[in-house]
Design an enzyme around this catalytic site. Structure first.
Site, short mmCIF file in Angstrom:
data_model
loop_
_atom_site.label_atom_id
_atom_site.label_comp_id
_atom_site.label_asym_id
_atom_site.label_seq_id
_atom_site.Cartn_x
_atom_site.Cartn_y
_atom_site.Cartn_z
N GLU A 265 0.97 -1.19 -0.02
CA GLU A 265 -0.07 -0.02 0.10
C GLU A 265 0.94 1.32 -0.10
O GLU A 265 1.82 1.49 0.48
CB GLU A 265 -0.82 0.08 1.15
N LYS B 292 0.65 4.74 1.22
CA LYS B 292 -0.27 5.60 2.46
C LYS B 292 0.37 6.74 2.84
O LYS B 292 1.57 6.32 3.45
CB LYS B 292 -0.73 4.31 3.61
N LYS C 286 -8.13 2.31 -2.65
CA LYS C 286 -8.42 2.44 -1.20
C LYS C 286 -8.91 3.70 -0.95
O LYS C 286 -8.46 4.91 -0.83
CB LYS C 286 -6.94 1.99 -0.44
N GLU D 201 -14.46 -5.42 2.47
CA GLU D 201 -13.74 -5.34 3.56
C GLU D 201 -14.66 -5.78 5.09
O GLU D 201 -15.78 -4.99 4.97
CB GLU D 201 -13.02 -4.37 3.89
N ASN E 129 -10.33 -7.18 8.08
CA ASN E 129 -9.39 -6.02 8.55
C ASN E 129 -9.38 -6.36 10.26
O ASN E 129 -10.15 -6.30 10.89
CB ASN E 129 -10.21 -4.72 8.28
N GLU F 45 -5.87 -8.18 6.40
CA GLU F 45 -5.49 -6.61 6.46
C GLU F 45 -5.07 -6.18 7.90
O GLU F 45 -5.82 -6.58 8.61
CB GLU F 45 -6.59 -5.73 6.07
N SER F 46 -4.25 -5.28 7.70
CA SER F 46 -3.76 -4.38 9.16
C SER F 46 -2.87 -5.03 10.18
O SER F 46 -3.29 -6.55 10.24
CB SER F 46 -4.88 -3.75 9.91
#
Length: 257
Positions: free
Chosen positions: A53, A55, A115, A164, A185, A215-216
């Site tokens: 990503e 970001k 995103k 998500e 997530n 994710e995350s």
């Protein structure tokens, strides 16, 4: 007390209400855009694929990589083996932009995910118009009718939808809406805290045949191994990559067959 998610969604819903552009014109422009790159199949390669990503900042952490060159970072990610690139396009809360997505996609050949906080058909069209190959749909931000409609529109426009979810109930809603790619997530979008058991727990409720993305909270190879063993096809990694001294080297370290 309002949460990060409440504030972000309120801003996006307000922007959608004030958007006077005719939907038919947006649909026409989106349909006229060039062919997309295959997002879902890029994640189905052997091992655990990485969605890397771009970001610049986050509401909870502040600036992460405010001066990053999106094209250069996208090239570094692709050279290090990223299956796909995710680009934050929200300007107010994440300091992203459509330009970041466009220059990143122009520098590489792998698929690119927009995103953002999609709350309208216009948002889906905008994703295709700016060049996205996939769009993020957050189950917590959408009701069932929106989730179904946006998933169908994404498919109609030739994109993939990364739907998500954060818990078992949202996972069931995603499947009912026709999601083919589901992201779990581990970050609570209300508190922005990470629960590293969430992805493993929710993955067990998803049917075979669905492409799954964690994710995350993914910071080391051990995290990727754990998620691989839980049955994930891919991981999406953002903060730990953009804040690394050498994002490409870190991405290679995360690679897991």
């Amino acid at each position: 007390m309002a949460t990060y998610l409440d504030e972000i969604l309120a801003a996006h819903r307000a922007a959608a209400r004030s958007d006077s552009r005719p939907l038919e014109q947006l649909l026409e422009a989106a349909r006229a855009t060039g062919a997309t790159r295959p997002f879902a199949s890029a994640l189905a390669a052997p091992g655990v694929s990485v969605i890397a990503e771009i970001k610049r900042r986050s509401p909870s952490k502040g600036d992460l990589a405010p001066h990053v060159d999106a094209a250069v970072l996208a090239k570094d990610y692709a050279a290090a083996g990223a299956a796909c690139i995710s680009v934050l396009t929200d300007e107010r809360f994440f300091a992203g932009s459509a330009t970041d997505l466009q220059v990143a996609r122009g520098a590489i050949e792998v698929p690119v995910l927009r995103k953002d906080f999609t709350v309208s058909e216009a948002d889906v069209c905008d994703a295709r118009i700016m060049g996205a190959d996939a769009v993020l749909l957050i189950a917590a931000a959408l009701d069932d009718a929106e989730l179904r409609a946006f998933t169908a529109l994404t498919d109609e426009l030739g994109m993939a939808a990364l739907v998500e979810v954060h818990d078992e109930g949202e996972a069931a809603r995603a499947i009912e809406a026709g999601a083919a790619v589901v992201g779990v997530n581990q970050r609570d979008l209300h508190t922005f805290e990470v629960d590293t058991d969430r992805a493993v727990r929710v993955r067990a409720t998803l049917p075979s045949g669905v492409t799954t993305v964690a994710e995350s909270g993914i910071r080391a190879r051990a995290d990727v191994v754990r998620l691989r063993d839980a049955g994930y096809h891919a991981v999406l990694v953002g903060e730990s990559l953009v804040t690394a001294d050498d994002p490409g080297a870190m991405l290679r370290e995360l690679a897991c067959s």
